[in-house]
Design a protein around this motif. Structure first.
Motif, short mmCIF file in Angstrom:
data_model
loop_
_atom_site.label_atom_id
_atom_site.label_comp_id
_atom_site.label_asym_id
_atom_site.label_seq_id
_atom_site.Cartn_x
_atom_site.Cartn_y
_atom_site.Cartn_z
N LEU A 73 59.81 -9.63 -3.39
CA LEU A 73 58.35 -9.51 -2.75
C LEU A 73 57.36 -9.73 -3.69
N SER A 74 57.32 -9.21 -4.93
CA SER A 74 56.10 -9.44 -5.87
C SER A 74 56.11 -10.66 -6.51
N LEU A 75 57.24 -11.60 -6.55
CA LEU A 75 57.13 -12.79 -6.82
C LEU A 75 56.98 -13.86 -5.96
N ILE A 76 56.45 -13.58 -4.65
CA ILE A 76 56.45 -14.68 -3.65
C ILE A 76 54.99 -15.20 -3.85
N LYS A 77 54.82 -16.36 -4.18
CA LYS A 77 53.39 -17.09 -4.28
C LYS A 77 52.89 -17.36 -3.03
N ALA A 78 53.69 -17.93 -2.03
CA ALA A 78 53.11 -18.16 -0.62
C ALA A 78 54.03 -18.25 0.27
N SER A 79 53.53 -18.30 1.46
CA SER A 79 54.65 -18.26 2.91
C SER A 79 54.13 -19.42 3.56
N GLN A 80 54.58 -20.02 4.26
CA GLN A 80 54.22 -21.33 5.03
C GLN A 80 55.25 -21.43 6.16
#
Length: 116
Positions: A73-80
Protein backbone atom coordinates in the motif's frame (compact mmCIF):
# COMPACT_ATOMS: atom_id res chain seq x y z
CA UNK A 1 13.04 -9.19 7.77
CA UNK A 2 10.76 -11.87 6.44
CA UNK A 3 11.63 -15.21 4.90
CA UNK A 4 9.61 -16.73 2.06
CA UNK A 5 10.31 -20.37 1.30
CA UNK A 6 9.22 -21.85 -2.02
CA UNK A 7 7.96 -25.38 -2.56
CA UNK A 8 11.49 -26.34 -3.54
CA UNK A 9 13.01 -25.92 -0.07
CA UNK A 10 16.22 -24.50 -1.60
CA UNK A 11 14.20 -21.50 -2.81
CA UNK A 12 14.44 -19.09 0.09
CA UNK A 13 13.92 -15.36 -0.26
CA UNK A 14 14.97 -13.14 2.64
CA UNK A 15 13.73 -9.57 2.41
CA UNK A 16 12.29 -6.64 4.31
CA UNK A 17 8.51 -6.38 4.18
CA UNK A 18 8.80 -2.74 3.08
CA UNK A 19 10.89 -3.81 0.05
CA UNK A 20 8.01 -5.77 -1.48
CA UNK A 21 6.46 -3.73 -4.32
CA UNK A 22 3.97 -6.37 -5.41
CA UNK A 23 3.52 -10.11 -5.76
CA UNK A 24 1.99 -11.56 -8.89
CA UNK A 25 0.98 -15.18 -9.22
CA UNK A 26 1.10 -17.15 -12.43
CA UNK A 27 0.09 -20.81 -12.26
CA UNK A 28 2.35 -22.50 -9.69
CA UNK A 29 4.76 -19.58 -9.48
CA UNK A 30 4.87 -16.17 -7.85
CA UNK A 31 6.84 -13.19 -9.08
CA UNK A 32 7.91 -11.32 -5.98
CA UNK A 33 8.84 -7.84 -7.16
CA UNK A 34 11.05 -5.98 -4.72
CA UNK A 35 12.69 -2.58 -4.69
CA UNK A 36 16.46 -2.35 -4.95
CA UNK A 37 17.79 1.23 -4.69
CA UNK A 38 15.75 3.07 -7.35
CA UNK A 39 14.85 0.07 -9.46
CA UNK A 40 12.99 -3.21 -9.05
CA UNK A 41 14.10 -6.80 -9.01
CA UNK A 42 11.90 -9.77 -9.91
CA UNK A 43 12.28 -12.98 -7.92
CA UNK A 44 10.52 -16.08 -9.20
CA UNK A 45 9.49 -18.72 -6.66
CA UNK A 46 7.56 -21.92 -7.18
CA UNK A 47 4.82 -21.30 -4.62
CA UNK A 48 1.13 -20.35 -4.61
CA UNK A 49 0.05 -16.83 -3.69
CA UNK A 50 -1.93 -18.05 -0.68
CA UNK A 51 1.19 -19.86 0.64
CA UNK A 52 3.24 -16.66 0.24
CA UNK A 53 0.58 -14.72 2.17
CA UNK A 54 0.59 -17.36 4.90
CA UNK A 55 4.35 -16.79 5.37
CA UNK A 56 4.00 -13.01 5.68
CA UNK A 57 3.25 -11.52 9.10
CA UNK A 58 -0.18 -9.98 9.67
CA UNK A 59 0.13 -6.33 8.73
CA UNK A 60 -1.68 -3.44 7.12
CA UNK A 61 0.99 -2.81 4.48
CA UNK A 62 0.88 -5.82 2.16
CA UNK A 63 -2.69 -6.51 0.98
CA UNK A 64 -4.34 -8.71 -1.58
CA UNK A 65 -6.19 -6.77 -4.27
CA UNK A 66 -6.91 -9.50 -6.83
CA UNK A 67 -6.78 -13.28 -6.95
CA UNK A 68 -3.39 -12.95 -8.71
CA UNK A 69 -1.96 -9.85 -7.02
CA UNK A 70 -0.78 -8.57 -3.67
CA UNK A 71 0.47 -4.97 -3.36
CA UNK A 72 2.41 -2.82 -0.91
CA UNK A 73 0.00 0.00 0.00
CA UNK A 74 2.82 2.44 0.74
CA UNK A 75 4.12 2.11 -2.84
CA UNK A 76 0.87 2.90 -4.66
CA UNK A 77 1.34 6.11 -6.64
CA UNK A 78 -2.23 6.47 -7.90
CA UNK A 79 -5.51 4.65 -8.34
CA UNK A 80 -7.79 5.08 -11.30
CA UNK A 81 -11.13 3.75 -12.42
CA UNK A 82 -14.22 2.77 -10.47
CA UNK A 83 -15.53 -0.34 -8.73
CA UNK A 84 -15.87 -2.10 -12.08
CA UNK A 85 -12.31 -1.40 -13.18
CA UNK A 86 -10.13 -0.04 -10.39
CA UNK A 87 -6.41 -0.10 -11.20
CA UNK A 88 -3.45 0.75 -9.01
CA UNK A 89 -0.36 2.44 -10.39
CA UNK A 90 2.76 1.46 -8.45
CA UNK A 91 5.43 4.05 -7.60
CA UNK A 92 8.27 1.81 -8.79
CA UNK A 93 8.45 0.13 -12.17
CA UNK A 94 5.67 0.55 -14.70
CA UNK A 95 3.21 -1.70 -12.92
CA UNK A 96 -0.52 -1.21 -13.28
CA UNK A 97 -2.27 -3.67 -10.99
CA UNK A 98 -5.95 -4.61 -11.37
CA UNK A 99 -8.24 -4.68 -8.34
CA UNK A 100 -11.01 -7.26 -8.49
CA UNK A 101 -14.49 -6.25 -7.35
CA UNK A 102 -14.25 -8.39 -4.24
CA UNK A 103 -11.30 -6.30 -2.98
CA UNK A 104 -12.34 -2.78 -4.10
CA UNK A 105 -13.80 -1.74 -0.73
CA UNK A 106 -10.83 -3.16 1.19
CA UNK A 107 -8.35 -1.32 -1.04
CA UNK A 108 -10.25 1.99 -0.96
CA UNK A 109 -10.49 1.81 2.82
CA UNK A 110 -6.81 0.88 3.13
CA UNK A 111 -5.74 3.73 0.83
CA UNK A 112 -7.69 6.26 2.87
CA UNK A 113 -5.80 5.33 6.06
CA UNK A 114 -2.36 4.79 4.53
CA UNK A 115 -0.02 7.77 5.07
CA UNK A 116 1.25 9.12 1.76
Amino acid sequence: NVQITGENKADILLLALTDIVLIKSADNYCEIITKKANSVSINLLRISLSKVLAQLPENQLIVRCHRSYVVNLSLIKASQGNANGLKLEMALGDFIVPVSRAYVDTIKQALSVTPK
